[in-house]
Design a protein around this motif. Structure first.
Motif, mmCIF file in Angstrom:
data_model
loop_
_atom_site.group_PDB
_atom_site.id
_atom_site.type_symbol
_atom_site.label_atom_id
_atom_site.label_comp_id
_atom_site.label_asym_id
_atom_site.label_seq_id
_atom_site.Cartn_x
_atom_site.Cartn_y
_atom_site.Cartn_z
ATOM 1 N N ILE A 1 4.082 2.592 -3.332
ATOM 2 C CA ILE A 1 5.014 2.474 -2.210
ATOM 3 C C ILE A 1 6.331 1.844 -2.666
ATOM 4 O O ILE A 1 7.413 2.314 -2.302
ATOM 5 C CB ILE A 1 4.379 1.651 -1.074
ATOM 6 N N ALA A 2 6.257 0.800 -3.465
ATOM 7 C CA ALA A 2 7.469 0.115 -3.924
ATOM 8 C C ALA A 2 8.295 0.999 -4.860
ATOM 9 O O ALA A 2 9.515 1.101 -4.708
ATOM 10 C CB ALA A 2 7.107 -1.198 -4.598
ATOM 11 N N VAL A 3 7.649 1.649 -5.815
ATOM 12 C CA VAL A 3 8.369 2.484 -6.781
ATOM 13 C C VAL A 3 8.983 3.713 -6.114
ATOM 14 O O VAL A 3 10.073 4.148 -6.480
ATOM 15 C CB VAL A 3 7.430 2.899 -7.943
ATOM 16 N N SER A 4 8.317 4.247 -5.099
ATOM 17 C CA SER A 4 8.847 5.432 -4.423
ATOM 18 C C SER A 4 10.045 5.098 -3.536
ATOM 19 O O SER A 4 10.716 5.995 -3.045
ATOM 20 C CB SER A 4 7.745 6.102 -3.600
ATOM 21 N N GLY A 5 10.303 3.808 -3.317
ATOM 22 C CA GLY A 5 11.467 3.407 -2.532
ATOM 23 C C GLY A 5 11.194 3.248 -1.047
ATOM 24 O O GLY A 5 12.114 3.030 -0.265
ATOM 25 N N TYR A 6 9.934 3.344 -0.636
ATOM 26 C CA TYR A 6 9.597 3.228 0.778
ATOM 27 C C TYR A 6 9.419 1.782 1.217
ATOM 28 O O TYR A 6 9.248 1.510 2.395
ATOM 29 C CB TYR A 6 8.347 4.036 1.100
ATOM 30 N N GLY B 1 0.614 0.538 8.599
ATOM 31 C CA GLY B 1 1.682 1.528 8.506
ATOM 32 C C GLY B 1 1.547 2.495 7.355
ATOM 33 O O GLY B 1 2.454 3.269 7.089
ATOM 34 N N VAL B 2 0.407 2.479 6.673
ATOM 35 C CA VAL B 2 0.200 3.348 5.511
ATOM 36 C C VAL B 2 -1.071 4.167 5.721
ATOM 37 O O VAL B 2 -2.095 3.645 6.140
ATOM 38 C CB VAL B 2 0.077 2.509 4.215
ATOM 39 N N LYS B 3 -0.964 5.479 5.443
ATOM 40 C CA LYS B 3 -2.129 6.363 5.519
ATOM 41 C C LYS B 3 -2.349 7.016 4.169
ATOM 42 O O LYS B 3 -1.390 7.317 3.456
ATOM 43 C CB LYS B 3 -1.917 7.454 6.567
ATOM 44 N N VAL B 4 -3.611 7.227 3.833
ATOM 45 C CA VAL B 4 -3.974 7.949 2.619
ATOM 46 C C VAL B 4 -4.768 9.169 3.061
ATOM 47 O O VAL B 4 -5.813 9.033 3.700
ATOM 48 C CB VAL B 4 -4.805 7.069 1.657
ATOM 49 N N ASN B 5 -4.248 10.338 2.752
ATOM 50 C CA ASN B 5 -4.863 11.607 3.164
ATOM 51 C C ASN B 5 -5.162 11.620 4.664
ATOM 52 O O ASN B 5 -6.210 12.054 5.102
ATOM 53 C CB ASN B 5 -6.126 11.893 2.354
ATOM 54 N N GLY B 6 -4.214 11.097 5.468
ATOM 55 C CA GLY B 6 -4.331 11.151 6.919
ATOM 56 C C GLY B 6 -5.125 10.025 7.558
ATOM 57 O O GLY B 6 -5.194 9.934 8.773
ATOM 58 N N GLU B 7 -5.737 9.158 6.751
ATOM 59 C CA GLU B 7 -6.539 8.046 7.273
ATOM 60 C C GLU B 7 -5.820 6.730 7.017
ATOM 61 O O GLU B 7 -5.258 6.542 5.945
ATOM 62 C CB GLU B 7 -7.911 8.003 6.581
ATOM 63 N N LYS B 8 -5.853 5.819 8.001
ATOM 64 C CA LYS B 8 -5.220 4.520 7.804
ATOM 65 C C LYS B 8 -5.793 3.828 6.578
ATOM 66 O O LYS B 8 -6.993 3.828 6.356
ATOM 67 C CB LYS B 8 -5.409 3.633 9.023
ATOM 68 N N CYS B 9 -4.920 3.236 5.808
ATOM 69 C CA CYS B 9 -5.312 2.562 4.571
ATOM 70 C C CYS B 9 -5.235 1.056 4.778
ATOM 71 O O CYS B 9 -4.204 0.542 5.213
ATOM 72 C CB CYS B 9 -4.376 2.985 3.447
ATOM 73 N N ILE C 1 -0.010 9.821 0.113
ATOM 74 C CA ILE C 1 0.181 8.514 0.729
ATOM 75 C C ILE C 1 1.381 8.633 1.664
ATOM 76 O O ILE C 1 2.468 9.036 1.236
ATOM 77 C CB ILE C 1 0.419 7.419 -0.323
ATOM 78 N N ALA C 2 1.173 8.302 2.943
ATOM 79 C CA ALA C 2 2.231 8.369 3.950
ATOM 80 C C ALA C 2 2.596 6.956 4.377
ATOM 81 O O ALA C 2 1.728 6.140 4.654
ATOM 82 C CB ALA C 2 1.761 9.181 5.148
ATOM 83 N N VAL C 3 3.893 6.707 4.444
ATOM 84 C CA VAL C 3 4.401 5.410 4.880
ATOM 85 C C VAL C 3 5.234 5.651 6.125
ATOM 86 O O VAL C 3 6.269 6.318 6.066
ATOM 87 C CB VAL C 3 5.257 4.743 3.786
ATOM 88 N N GLY D 1 7.162 10.487 8.294
ATOM 89 C CA GLY D 1 8.022 11.326 7.486
ATOM 90 C C GLY D 1 8.261 10.881 6.049
ATOM 91 O O GLY D 1 9.086 11.467 5.362
ATOM 92 N N LYS D 2 7.566 9.864 5.581
ATOM 93 C CA LYS D 2 7.719 9.416 4.190
ATOM 94 C C LYS D 2 6.392 9.645 3.476
ATOM 95 O O LYS D 2 5.416 8.987 3.773
ATOM 96 C CB LYS D 2 8.094 7.941 4.137
ATOM 97 N N PHE D 3 6.384 10.608 2.567
ATOM 98 C CA PHE D 3 5.154 11.003 1.891
ATOM 99 C C PHE D 3 5.321 10.969 0.382
ATOM 100 O O PHE D 3 6.389 11.294 -0.129
ATOM 101 C CB PHE D 3 4.751 12.423 2.294
ATOM 102 N N VAL D 4 4.238 10.614 -0.302
ATOM 103 C CA VAL D 4 4.193 10.663 -1.766
ATOM 104 C C VAL D 4 2.880 11.333 -2.147
ATOM 105 O O VAL D 4 1.824 10.960 -1.648
ATOM 106 C CB VAL D 4 4.227 9.241 -2.386
ATOM 107 N N ARG D 5 2.956 12.336 -3.009
ATOM 108 C CA ARG D 5 1.752 13.001 -3.519
ATOM 109 C C ARG D 5 1.516 12.518 -4.948
ATOM 110 O O ARG D 5 2.433 12.462 -5.747
ATOM 111 C CB ARG D 5 1.905 14.510 -3.503
ATOM 112 N N ILE D 6 0.264 12.185 -5.224
ATOM 113 C CA ILE D 6 -0.091 11.729 -6.576
ATOM 114 C C ILE D 6 -0.911 12.814 -7.245
ATOM 115 O O ILE D 6 -1.933 13.220 -6.710
ATOM 116 C CB ILE D 6 -0.887 10.404 -6.512
ATOM 117 N N LYS D 7 -0.417 13.276 -8.390
ATOM 118 C CA LYS D 7 -1.123 14.344 -9.103
ATOM 119 C C LYS D 7 -1.941 13.822 -10.235
ATOM 120 O O LYS D 7 -1.797 12.733 -10.686
ATOM 121 C CB LYS D 7 -0.132 15.384 -9.613
#
Length: 72
Positions: A20-25, A40-48, A61-63, A66-72
């Protein structure tokens, strides 16, 4: 998209705070931690509520809204 190897801790888990910090959110790790604690954070649609999560390919990971990060 972020590379999972850059965000794994010693246990092989993904460090959600760092992502979250590195992505700028969040401007800092402590702000990212606060966002997680407040739900305020969800992982694959579930509250984290965890600061580290097991790695799976394609984690999203959604913050907030409208703020999403995909980890590959």
């Amino acid at each position: 998209e972020l590379n999972a190897n850059d965000y794994k801790n010693d246990d092989g888990l993904i460090d959600v705070i760092k992502v979250i910090a590195v992505s700028g959110y969040a401007p800092s790790n402590s702000e990212a931690r606060r966002l997680i604690k407040q739900g305020g954070v969800k992982v694959n649609g579930e509250k984290c509520s965890e600061f580290s999560i097991p790695y799976e390919s394609g984690i999203v990971i959604a913050v907030g809204k409208g703020k999403f990060v995909r980890i590959k």
